[in-house]
Write an enzyme that holds these catalytic residues in place. Structure first.
Site, PDB file in Angstrom:
ATOM      1  N   GLU A   1       0.791  -1.234   0.000  1.00 14.37           N
ATOM      2  CA  GLU A   1       0.000   0.000   0.000  1.00 14.37           C
ATOM      3  C   GLU A   1       0.823   1.284   0.000  1.00 14.37           C
ATOM      4  OE1 GLU A   1      -2.942  -0.217   3.128  1.00 14.37           O
ATOM      5  OE2 GLU A   1      -3.991  -1.846   2.136  1.00 14.37           O
TER       6      GLU A   1
ATOM      7  N   GLU B   1      -5.405  -8.752   0.623  1.00 12.38           N
ATOM      8  CA  GLU B   1      -6.067  -8.459   1.900  1.00 12.38           C
ATOM      9  C   GLU B   1      -7.529  -8.211   1.615  1.00 12.38           C
ATOM     10  OE1 GLU B   1      -4.578  -5.204   4.264  1.00 12.38           O
ATOM     11  OE2 GLU B   1      -2.503  -5.827   3.963  1.00 12.38           O
TER      12      GLU B   1
HETATM   13  C1  FCB Z   1      -4.732  -2.202   5.277  1.00 11.55           C
HETATM   14  C2  FCB Z   1      -3.389  -2.538   5.849  1.00 11.55           C
HETATM   15  C3  FCB Z   1      -3.423  -3.604   6.899  1.00 11.55           C
HETATM   16  C4  FCB Z   1      -4.630  -3.484   7.792  1.00 11.55           C
HETATM   17  C5  FCB Z   1      -5.893  -3.321   6.998  1.00 11.55           C
HETATM   18  C6  FCB Z   1      -7.146  -3.213   7.816  1.00 11.55           C
HETATM   19  O1  FCB Z   1      -4.704  -0.899   4.790  1.00 11.55           O
HETATM   20  O2  FCB Z   1      -2.517  -2.982   4.832  1.00 11.55           O
HETATM   21  O3  FCB Z   1      -2.212  -3.541   7.585  1.00 11.55           O
HETATM   22  O4  FCB Z   1      -4.442  -2.460   8.689  1.00 11.55           O
HETATM   23  O5  FCB Z   1      -5.792  -2.205   6.176  1.00 11.55           O
END
Ligand code: FCB
Length: 459
Positions: A174, A354
């Protein structure tokens, strides 16, 4: 609470070689902030500032994963996942961010990788998940071009120690979050509020990604190489020309600012115009390096984003269910995003690296009945299936997160885990969502025995 917008099909089938996993990151779970020679990261320092973390907490202990790693690996294996995505704490393995390596830190990740392989789980390593060595920040951090070369050295060091056993290496997690939340809004470490700095940070993150990829390829590594971006469809709050322009700019800053350089070797002209003198300083050869081909692209998806010209739009007005973060539950946005990525850029195999949700979980009699999280995960997995069915080269999906953990500026109050953590005792309790995921994967395996391989090049 509204029902998820799409009915769940628990019998949906994915290709046999589709990679299912769970994800964590070093700062959020490891704790052991000063153990065995680890240096401080920018988050260690940031947490010391009064008022920046909602519950006043820090990462000193977190889930104490550093001391409980074998038990956590057993948990991972018990889910039946094929892959575990974790990150390396750079200051744990190289305390000053350059120069001497910390052997105890390297040994920890060595045991982690071997422990995964011994349990039949593929290691997916991320090099940078927000926790830059503080020593580098004191020299300017990601705003400083020299950090790019420190990162390449670090990448090569990790490749030399672990590369022979890794399925995949992600350079950065990110970059938008590190750049914008960390350097423009000041909400994340290092807590700066300067747009031009944030833009330069984003450029250096992308450049270091490209140069690290080239250096890693030069070693002949067998690990698949890529980056992980947080992306979302950006919808205009209304059909007005002003709101649509705001959505277009937001899309430029969140999505095209990263996708265009990575896949076309240039920054989007409309965003450069908007930034004016805050635009990035780019040297000869930078854009070519950034566009170095990748083996995979990782996407983190939590919700859509809605833009309005006056900034008035707030989640909640739409009537959609919200998570404990206040984020809309919007699974069809994931399909929309994946289709668009496939349509607009020459993407390699895509992974959702994620996806998950925070809800107010309660541990009662040894159980956590997190029905909302089960519904969230099922609906988003179905959304990935929809993209796959429409020809998007999806290769895998990972749940955020294995464990409840330190949710950055929200501290420990927001629980994203499919495994509950009692922070007083460090006791782990799989929630209903963990049992659901394990059963879902079991059904996939059973069905998969009768199915051909169709996923694209899983790593
Ligand atoms: C993302 C992050 C991760 C976690 C999620 C909820 O932005 O990569 O570390 O905090 O959000």
């Amino acid at each position: 609470m509204n029902a998820p917008e799409r009915p769940i099909d628990p019998h949906q089938r994915f290709p046999r070689d589709f990679v299912w996993g769970v994800a964590t990151s070093s700062f959020q779970i490891e704790g052991a902030a000063n153990a065995d020679g680890k240096g401080p990261s920018i988050w260690d320092r940031f947490c010391r500032q009064p008022g920046v973390i909602a519950d006043g907490s820090d990462g000193d202990v977190a889930c104490d994963h550093y001391h409980r790693m074998p038990e956590d690996l057993d948990l991972i294996a018990s889910l039946g996942v094929a892959a575990y995505r974790f990150s390396v704490s750079w200051p744990r393995v190289q305390p000053a961010g350059q120069g001497a390596w910390n052997l105890a830190g390297l040994d920890f990740y060595d045991r982690l990788v071997d422990g995964l392989l011994a349990r039949g789980v593929k290691p997916y390593l991320t090099l940078n998940h927000c926790d830059l060595p503080d020593a580098l920040q004191q020299c300017g951090g990601w705003a400083q071009r020299d950090t790019v070369f420190r990162f390449v050295d670090y990448a090569l060091g990790m490749q030399a120690r672990l590369g022979d056993r890794l399925a995949a290496i992600t350079t950065h997690n990110e970059p938008w979050v590190i750049s914008t939340l960390g350097h423009e809004w000041g909400a994340f470490a290092p807590g700066l509020k300067d747009r031009a700095t944030a833009v330069q940070v984003a450029h250096h993150l992308l450049l270091s990604h490209g140069l690290a990829l080239q250096a890693l390829r030069g070693t002949g590594t067998r690990a698949r190489l890529g980056i992980v971006l947080n992306l979302a469809p950006i919808h205009a709050a209304t059909a007005s020309a002003e709101d649509r322009a705001a959505a277009c700019l937001e899309d430029g800053r969140l999505v095209r600012w990263y996708m265009d350089p990575l896949f076309h070797g240039r920054y989007p002209a409309d965003v450069l115009d908007y930034l004016g003198t805050a635009g990035p300083r780019v040297e000869a050869g930078d854009m070519e390096a950034i566009a170095t081909p990748m083996d995979f692209l990782g996407i983190n998806y939590y919700s859509r984003s809605v833009a309005s010209a006056d900034g008035s739009w707030r989640a909640g007005g739409s009537g959609l269910a919200l998570t404990d973060m206040g984020w809309e539950v919007y699974p069809s946005g994931l399909t929309e995003l994946l289709l668009r990525l496939h349509r607009d850029w020459p993407v390699p195999p895509l992974y959702v690296k994620e996806n998950g949700a925070a809800f107010r979980d309660e541990l009662v009699d040894g159980r956590v009945h997190d029905a909302e999280r089960v519904a969230y995960l099922a609906a988003h997995i179905a959304a990935v299936g929809d993209a796959l069915a429409q020809g998007v080269p999806m290769a895998g999906y990972m749940v955020w997160s294995l464990l409840d953990n330190f949710e950055w500026a929200s501290g420990y109050a927001k629980r994203f885990g499919i495994v509950h953590v009692d922070y007083a005792t460090q006791r782990r309790t799989p929630k209903d969502s963990a049992h659901w995921y394990r059963e879902f994967l079991q059904r996939q395996r059973e069905a998969g025995r009768a199915m051909p391989c169709k996923a694209r090049e899983p790593g």
